[in-house]
Design an enzyme around this catalytic site. Structure first.
Site, PDB file in Angstrom:
ATOM      1  N   ASP A  14       0.884  -1.160   0.000  1.00 57.30           N
ATOM      2  CA  ASP A  14       0.000   0.000   0.000  1.00 57.30           C
ATOM      3  C   ASP A  14       0.934   1.226   0.000  1.00 57.30           C
ATOM      4  OD1 ASP A  14      -2.191   1.804   0.690  1.00 57.30           O
ATOM      5  OD2 ASP A  14      -1.331   1.784   2.713  1.00 57.30           O
ATOM      6  N   ASP A  16      -0.127   5.206   0.881  1.00 60.66           N
ATOM      7  CA  ASP A  16      -0.376   6.190   1.956  1.00 60.66           C
ATOM      8  C   ASP A  16      -0.425   5.500   3.322  1.00 60.66           C
ATOM      9  OD1 ASP A  16      -1.656   8.990   0.620  1.00 60.66           O
ATOM     10  OD2 ASP A  16      -1.742   7.199  -0.624  1.00 60.66           O
TER      11      ASP A  16
HETATM   12  O1  M1P Z   1      -4.239   5.235  -0.574  1.00 55.54           O
HETATM   13  C1  M1P Z   1      -4.929   5.608   0.562  1.00 55.54           C
HETATM   14  C2  M1P Z   1      -5.785   6.796   0.334  1.00 55.54           C
HETATM   15  O2  M1P Z   1      -5.005   7.961   0.127  1.00 55.54           O
HETATM   16  C3  M1P Z   1      -5.717   9.108   0.018  1.00 55.54           C
HETATM   17  O3  M1P Z   1      -6.448   9.288   1.188  1.00 55.54           O
HETATM   18  P1  M1P Z   1      -6.617  10.656   1.998  1.00 55.54           P
HETATM   19  O4  M1P Z   1      -6.507  11.779   1.038  1.00 55.54           O
HETATM   20  O5  M1P Z   1      -7.948  10.500   2.632  1.00 55.54           O
HETATM   21  O6  M1P Z   1      -5.519  10.685   3.021  1.00 55.54           O
HETATM   22  C4  M1P Z   1      -6.709   9.028  -1.100  1.00 55.54           C
HETATM   23  O7  M1P Z   1      -6.042   9.085  -2.314  1.00 55.54           O
HETATM   24  C5  M1P Z   1      -7.523   7.765  -0.995  1.00 55.54           C
HETATM   25  O8  M1P Z   1      -8.296   7.571  -2.139  1.00 55.54           O
HETATM   26  C6  M1P Z   1      -6.674   6.600  -0.847  1.00 55.54           C
HETATM   27  O9  M1P Z   1      -7.457   5.455  -0.644  1.00 55.54           O
END
Ligand code: M1P
Length: 245
Positions: A14, A16
């Site tokens: 993953d 983020d």
């Molecule tokens: O990859 C995880 C998430 O990253 C972003 O989340 P957020 O902006 O809420 O921190 C988004 O791109 C989300 O779609 C994605 O799942």
């Protein structure tokens, strides 16, 4: 179906919260480490985010060095910089109405909201009460507030109860990802055979990494598939684990 090299380990990450802080650039020291680390390995990314944001976060070098990248939770698939597969999912007016109702009824202060509440990506809709254009300070404040009041969890439940053909999950800090039922991150496992090691931070039920963990555990129990799941707290945790590989 893809078998990378001959039954060598596939490393699935993953982005983020796992390789970078949510929506932020990768730590420069970790970037150098990771580029070296991934050199002789089959590394695959799976994220709810789109190609542009992911490249912004991990950099062009890491993105292009991956064997394959699953954007939009696997609804947009890239290999060698080519979009090799995409699933269609258009925003239906009924869903749009519900998302606008969330905006109108959320307890998050109206004066601390920014643009881009509904983002249409390939095969996925991303919804955010605070708005994706928010500054970092507001992003963090919303994440703390949401942890306490679980607005996103509640919205996901309402979406799934109202539209049984849809699935909604909590991804990063401020938004939720919505797509047709089953077209979650777990779908990437249909493409990958052989042993697999997964790193994710949202592995609990309702999190967008959960479908991968659930499916891997099922395949391990039913077919004895060789797999390892690392539920990480942040990129530093991932970094420490990678040093042991
Ligand atoms: O990859 C995880 C998430 O990253 C972003 O989340 P957020 O902006 O809420 O921190 C988004 O791109 C989300 O779609 C994605 O799942």
């Amino acid at each position: 179906m893809i078998k990378f090299r001959d039954y060598t380990m596939i490393y699935l990450f993953d982005i983020d919260g796992t390789l970078t802080p949510s929506r932020l650039r990768i730590d420069p020291e970790f970037e150098q480490f990771f580029l070296q680390w991934m050199k002789d390995k089959d590394v695959i990314f799976v994220t709810g985010s789109d190609k542009e944001k992911t490249i912004e976060q991990v950099g062009e070098k890491i993105w292009t060095s991956a064997s394959r990248i699953y954007q939009s939770c696997g609804n947009a698939v890239y290999q060698g910089n080519q979009l090799i597969h995409k699933n269609q999912f258009d925003l239906d007016p009924e869903l749009k109405r519900l998302l606008n109702t969330f905006l109108a009824t959320s307890d998050w202060p109206k004066e601390d909201r920014y643009d881009n509440h509904i983002e249409e990506r390939i095969g996925l809709i991303n919804y955010s009460t605070i708005g994706r254009s928010c500054p970092q300070r507001a992003r963090e404040a919303y994440a703390v507030w949401d942890k306490e009041f679980e607005e996103r969890k509640m919205f996901c439940k309402i979406i799934e109860d109202t539209f049984p053909a849809l699935e909604a999950t909590v991804g990063g800090q401020i938004s939720i990802d919505i797509y047709p039922k089953g077209q979650n991150k777990g779908q990437v496992l249909n493409d990958l055979i052989g042993p697999i090691t997964f790193f994710g931070d949202k592995c609990e039920p309702g999190g967008n990494d959960y479908p991968i963990v659930y499916e891997l555990e099922r395949q391990f129990e039913e077919n004895n598939r060789q797999c390892v799941v690392h539920r990480v707290k942040d990129y530093k945790d991932t970094w420490n684990i990678l040093k042991t590989y």
